[in-house]
Design an enzyme around this catalytic site. Structure first.
Site, short mmCIF file in Angstrom:
data_model
loop_
_atom_site.label_atom_id
_atom_site.label_comp_id
_atom_site.label_asym_id
_atom_site.label_seq_id
_atom_site.Cartn_x
_atom_site.Cartn_y
_atom_site.Cartn_z
N THR A 164 0.86 -1.18 0.00
CA THR A 164 0.00 0.00 0.00
C THR A 164 0.90 1.23 0.00
OG1 THR A 164 -1.77 -1.14 1.19
CG2 THR A 164 -1.80 1.27 1.23
N LYS A 203 -7.34 1.63 -2.65
CA LYS A 203 -6.96 1.12 -1.33
C LYS A 203 -6.91 2.23 -0.28
CE LYS A 203 -5.44 -1.45 2.01
NZ LYS A 203 -4.18 -2.17 2.02
N LYS A 228 0.14 5.27 8.59
CA LYS A 228 0.78 5.43 7.29
C LYS A 228 -0.26 5.61 6.19
CE LYS A 228 1.46 2.26 4.50
NZ LYS A 228 1.74 1.01 3.79
#
Length: 295
Positions: free
Chosen positions: A87, A164, A239
Site C-alpha cells: 500500500t 486502497k 501510514k
C-alpha cells in the site's frame, strides 16, 4: 502478510523463491516446504519471471524496484510480470511503471494492494485492487487467484493504490467513530455486548462494529479480545491515512475527518501503541476517559 500469501502460492503448486530482511520470516516459510532465498531483489528477478512484492511503504518500493545496484529492474527478464501488493502513494506506483516502460522489455506491471488482513492472507480470501492494463491483469490473474478471492480491476497504474487508500481512509475513521460510541455507551453504564448488538441491527452498523468490534470480549476471536495483538497495526493505519491526506492535497479534495483521524493515530504511536492492532483506539479512549476532568 507476505508469509501466508507465499504459503498459498506453494499450496497452488508454484515454486517460490524469496528475499526478506527478516530471516525469521524465511525460516518460518521453510517449515511449509522447499523455499530458496536470495539476498537482493536483483537476484530474485534474475531467477523468476513472476515477482510479487509486499513492502511497508513508498520508499521501500522505490528502493526494491529502482535501486541501481540491487533493485528488481537491474536484472528483470523480458516478458516478466511484476505485481506490487504494497500500500503506497498512487504516484509511486506510476513512477515504477514509467521506469519499467523505459526498459523496453515487454514487462507487465500492476499495483495490487490488498484488503482482508492477515486472516484473509492465511485463508487465501484477499481482495486485490488492481491498477494496470487489461493485458497485465490477465497475465497476473492466475497468480492472484492463488492468494485471493476477489480481484477488482480499478483502472490504469496507480488506480489500485487510489482505491486502497480511499478504503482505508474510511476504515480508520469508522474505527474511531465505533470506539467513541462504544466508549460512551460503557461510560453510561451499558453492557458493551448489548450495545454492539443494537448498533449492528441499526443504522450505525459498520464493519468496525460488526466484524472487528474494538471492545475486548464482544467478539470471541477479535484482535481486541487478544489484547490488540495481530491484525492491522496502528502505525500501518497511520501510514495509510497519511497517504490519503497527501493524495487529497494533491487532488485538491477537501478532507476534514481524515486529518483529525490521522492526528489521533499519530497520538497512539507517540503513546507506544503503534505496534498494537488499530482497534486499540478504544483502549486509548477508555484510558483518557478514566482521567479526571480538568476544571
Amino acid at each position: 502478510m507476505g508469509g501466508p500469501m507465499a504459503r498459498n502460492l506453494m499450496k497452488a503448486g508454484y515454486r517460490v523463491i524469496v528475499s526478506d530482511l527478516n530471516k525469521e520470516s524465511i525460516n518460518s516459510l521453510r517449515t511449509h516446504g522447499d523455499v530458496s532465498s536470495f539476498e537482493t531483489p536483483a537476484e530474485i528477478s534474475k531467477e523468476a519471471k513472476y515477482v510479487i512484492t509486499m513492502l511497508p511503504g513508498s520508499a521501500a518500493v522505490e528502493k526494491v524496484y529502482l535501486d541501481p545496484q540491487h533493485g528488481l529492474l537491474k536484472n528483470v527478464q523480458t516478458d516478466s510480470i511484476l505485481i506490487d501488493a504494497s500500500t503506497i502513494h498512487p504516484e509511486t506506483a506510476k513512477k515504477v511503471h514509467q521506469s519499467i516502460n523505459t526498459l523496453n522489455k515487454n514487462i507487465q506491471f500492476v499495483d495490487a494492494p490488498v484488503s482482508g488482513g492477515t486472516g484473509g492472507a492465511a485463508a487465501g480470501t484477499l481482495t486485490f485492487m488492481v491498477g494496470g492494463s487489461q493485458q497485465a491483469l490477465d497475465l497476473a490473474t492466475p497468480v492472484l487467484q492463488a492468494m485471493g478471492k476477489n480481484i477488482v480491476h480499478c483502472g490504469e497504474n496507480g488506480a489500485g493504490q487510489a482505491a486502497k487508500i480511499c478504503n482505508n481512509l474510511l476504515l480508520g475513521i469508522s474505527m474511531i467513530g465505533t470506539s467513541e460510541a462504544m466508549n460512551l455507551g460503557v461510560s453510561l453504564g451499558l453492557d458493551p455486548t448489548v450495545l454492539a448488538k443494537i448498533i449492528n441491527t441499526s443504522s450505525g452498523r459498520c464493519w468496525s462494529s460488526e466484524i472487528y468490534n474494538p471492545v475486548p470480549g464482544v467478539l470471541e476471536n477479535s484482535a481486541a479480545t487478544r489484547g490488540y495483538t495481530g491484525g492491522f497495526g496502528s502505525d500501518l493505519m497511520k501510514k495509510d491515512l497519511g497517504l490519503a491526506v497527501a493524495a487529497a492535497e494533491n487532488a485538491n479534495a477537501r478532507m476534514v475527518l481524515g486529518k483529525k483521524s490521522l492526528e489521533f493515530y499519530e497520538e497512539l504511536s507517540k503513546n507506544g501503541l503503534g505496534g498494537k492492532d488499530f482497534a486499540v483506539v478504544y483502549q486509548q479512549l477508555r484510558n483518557d476517559s478514566s482521567k479526571p476532568n480538568k476544571q
